[in-house]
Design an enzyme around this catalytic site. Structure first.
Site, PDB file in Angstrom:
ATOM      1  N   PRO A 130       1.620  -8.278  -7.012  1.00 24.59           N
ATOM      2  CA  PRO A 130       2.634  -8.972  -7.721  1.00 24.59           C
ATOM      3  C   PRO A 130       3.979  -8.867  -6.940  1.00 24.59           C
ATOM      4  O   PRO A 130       4.225  -8.015  -6.487  1.00 24.59           O
ATOM      5  CB  PRO A 130       2.660  -8.248  -9.023  1.00 24.59           C
ATOM      6  N   ASN A 131       4.727  -9.911  -7.085  1.00 28.44           N
ATOM      7  CA  ASN A 131       5.920 -10.242  -6.554  1.00 28.44           C
ATOM      8  C   ASN A 131       6.159 -10.353  -4.842  1.00 28.44           C
ATOM      9  O   ASN A 131       7.224 -10.649  -4.560  1.00 28.44           O
ATOM     10  CB  ASN A 131       7.098  -9.078  -7.089  1.00 28.44           C
TER      11      ASN A 131
ATOM     12  N   ARG B 297      13.399 -11.769  -1.751  1.00 32.06           N
ATOM     13  CA  ARG B 297      13.490 -10.788  -2.792  1.00 32.06           C
ATOM     14  C   ARG B 297      14.223  -9.377  -2.288  1.00 32.06           C
ATOM     15  O   ARG B 297      13.582  -8.667  -1.143  1.00 32.06           O
ATOM     16  CB  ARG B 297      11.923 -10.265  -3.513  1.00 32.06           C
TER      17      ARG B 297
ATOM     18  N   TYR C 169      13.028  -5.148   1.490  1.00 34.67           N
ATOM     19  CA  TYR C 169      11.853  -5.625   1.772  1.00 34.67           C
ATOM     20  C   TYR C 169      11.885  -6.381   3.077  1.00 34.67           C
ATOM     21  O   TYR C 169      10.970  -6.857   3.651  1.00 34.67           O
ATOM     22  CB  TYR C 169      11.031  -6.373   0.613  1.00 34.67           C
TER      23      TYR C 169
ATOM     24  N   ASN D 188      -1.866  -4.125  -0.113  1.00 33.03           N
ATOM     25  CA  ASN D 188      -0.297  -3.959  -0.991  1.00 33.03           C
ATOM     26  C   ASN D 188      -0.443  -4.300  -2.258  1.00 33.03           C
ATOM     27  O   ASN D 188      -0.250  -5.515  -2.526  1.00 33.03           O
ATOM     28  CB  ASN D 188       0.679  -4.699  -0.001  1.00 33.03           C
TER      29      ASN D 188
ATOM     30  N   ALA E 157       3.606  -3.049  -7.291  1.00 32.99           N
ATOM     31  CA  ALA E 157       3.794  -2.168  -8.403  1.00 32.99           C
ATOM     32  C   ALA E 157       2.640  -1.533  -9.084  1.00 32.99           C
ATOM     33  O   ALA E 157       2.706  -0.459  -9.605  1.00 32.99           O
ATOM     34  CB  ALA E 157       4.740  -2.708  -9.584  1.00 32.99           C
TER      35      ALA E 157
ATOM     36  N   GLU F  15      -4.183   1.196   2.419  1.00 30.93           N
ATOM     37  CA  GLU F  15      -3.081   0.962   1.529  1.00 30.93           C
ATOM     38  C   GLU F  15      -1.966   0.955   2.315  1.00 30.93           C
ATOM     39  O   GLU F  15      -1.665   1.583   3.282  1.00 30.93           O
ATOM     40  CB  GLU F  15      -2.770   2.222   0.577  1.00 30.93           C
TER      41      GLU F  15
ATOM     42  N   HIS G 127       2.331  -0.366   2.529  1.00 29.95           N
ATOM     43  CA  HIS G 127       3.641  -0.927   1.834  1.00 29.95           C
ATOM     44  C   HIS G 127       4.598  -0.954   2.823  1.00 29.95           C
ATOM     45  O   HIS G 127       4.795  -0.442   3.662  1.00 29.95           O
ATOM     46  CB  HIS G 127       4.171   0.349   0.993  1.00 29.95           C
TER      47      HIS G 127
ATOM     48  N   ARG H 255      12.171   6.354  -2.421  1.00 32.52           N
ATOM     49  CA  ARG H 255      12.638   5.475  -3.664  1.00 32.52           C
ATOM     50  C   ARG H 255      12.258   6.230  -4.968  1.00 32.52           C
ATOM     51  O   ARG H 255      12.332   7.536  -5.108  1.00 32.52           O
ATOM     52  CB  ARG H 255      12.062   4.231  -3.620  1.00 32.52           C
TER      53      ARG H 255
HETATM   54  C1  DQA Z   1       5.640  -2.049  -2.518  1.00 34.94           C
HETATM   55  C2  DQA Z   1       6.539  -0.835  -3.185  1.00 34.94           C
HETATM   56  C3  DQA Z   1       6.094  -0.946  -4.494  1.00 34.94           C
HETATM   57  O1  DQA Z   1       6.667   0.201  -5.270  1.00 34.94           O
HETATM   58  C4  DQA Z   1       6.763  -2.128  -5.198  1.00 34.94           C
HETATM   59  O2  DQA Z   1       6.441  -2.136  -6.556  1.00 34.94           O
HETATM   60  C5  DQA Z   1       6.277  -3.288  -4.405  1.00 34.94           C
HETATM   61  C6  DQA Z   1       6.317  -3.416  -3.062  1.00 34.94           C
HETATM   62  C7  DQA Z   1       6.034  -2.167  -1.011  1.00 34.94           C
HETATM   63  O3  DQA Z   1       5.422  -2.976  -0.338  1.00 34.94           O
HETATM   64  O4  DQA Z   1       7.099  -1.434  -0.396  1.00 34.94           O
HETATM   65  O5  DQA Z   1       6.293  -4.643  -4.989  1.00 34.94           O
HETATM   66  O6  DQA Z   1       4.299  -2.267  -2.596  1.00 34.94           O
END
Ligand code: DQA
Length: 148
Positions: free
Chosen positions: A10-11, A18, A23, A74, A77, A98, A100, A107
């Protein structure tokens, strides 16, 4: 040609726009292109699925079973609380990377827990967009070594 699955949670569709201070300014499309280039160089196809819906991500992981060589994910959240995604990944037979963009340990405290990490072969985080081709190379190295 063998296939790798890249899953974006998501997002992440908003990347580039964003919170660029966290990011970066690279779009998801650009990150996927960089990952695909790394996959092609290594002799693999790369499929990509992005969704803001947990069930769609679970379905994407299911479709990779017995078909894809590795999953790079990825989970956004969902990383921090989706036991359902963790269970789906647990049912995948190949290596799982995994991934990120940010170093979640630098964080907020709630980001320090990953329910996906115990299922993952390894984790790449904190290198921004540069992590995407690195994650592909890591996945390929595990596949070629026959490691889960
Ligand atoms: C994320 C880190 C997560 O905590 C966050 O909710 C994201 C992006 C990252 O790529 O740094 O949406 O996965």
């Amino acid at each position: 040609m063998a296939t790798l699955l890249l899953v974006s949670g998501p997002n992440l569709n908003l990347l580039g726009d964003r919170e660029p201070e966290i990011y970066g300014t690279t779009t998801l499309e650009q990150l996927v292109a960089a990952a695909r280039e790394a996959a092609t160089t290594a002799g693999y196809d790369l499929e990509h699925v992005q969704s803001n819906i947990e069930g769609d991500l679970i379905d994407a992981v299911h479709t990779a079973r017995k078909r894809c060589s590795a999953i790079i994910i990825n989970p956004g959240a969902f990383t921090h609380y989706s036991y359902a995604i963790a269970d789906a990944l647990g049912a995948f037979e190949g290596p799982i990377v995994e991934l990120h963009l940010s170093n979640t340990h630098r964080r907020e405290r709630w980001r320090h827990t990953s329910v996906v990490s115990p299922i993952a072969t390894g984790v790449i985080m904190g290198f921004g967009g540069a992590g995407y081709p690195i994650a592909v190379q890591a996945a390929v190295a595990m596949v070629n070594a026959g490691k889960r």
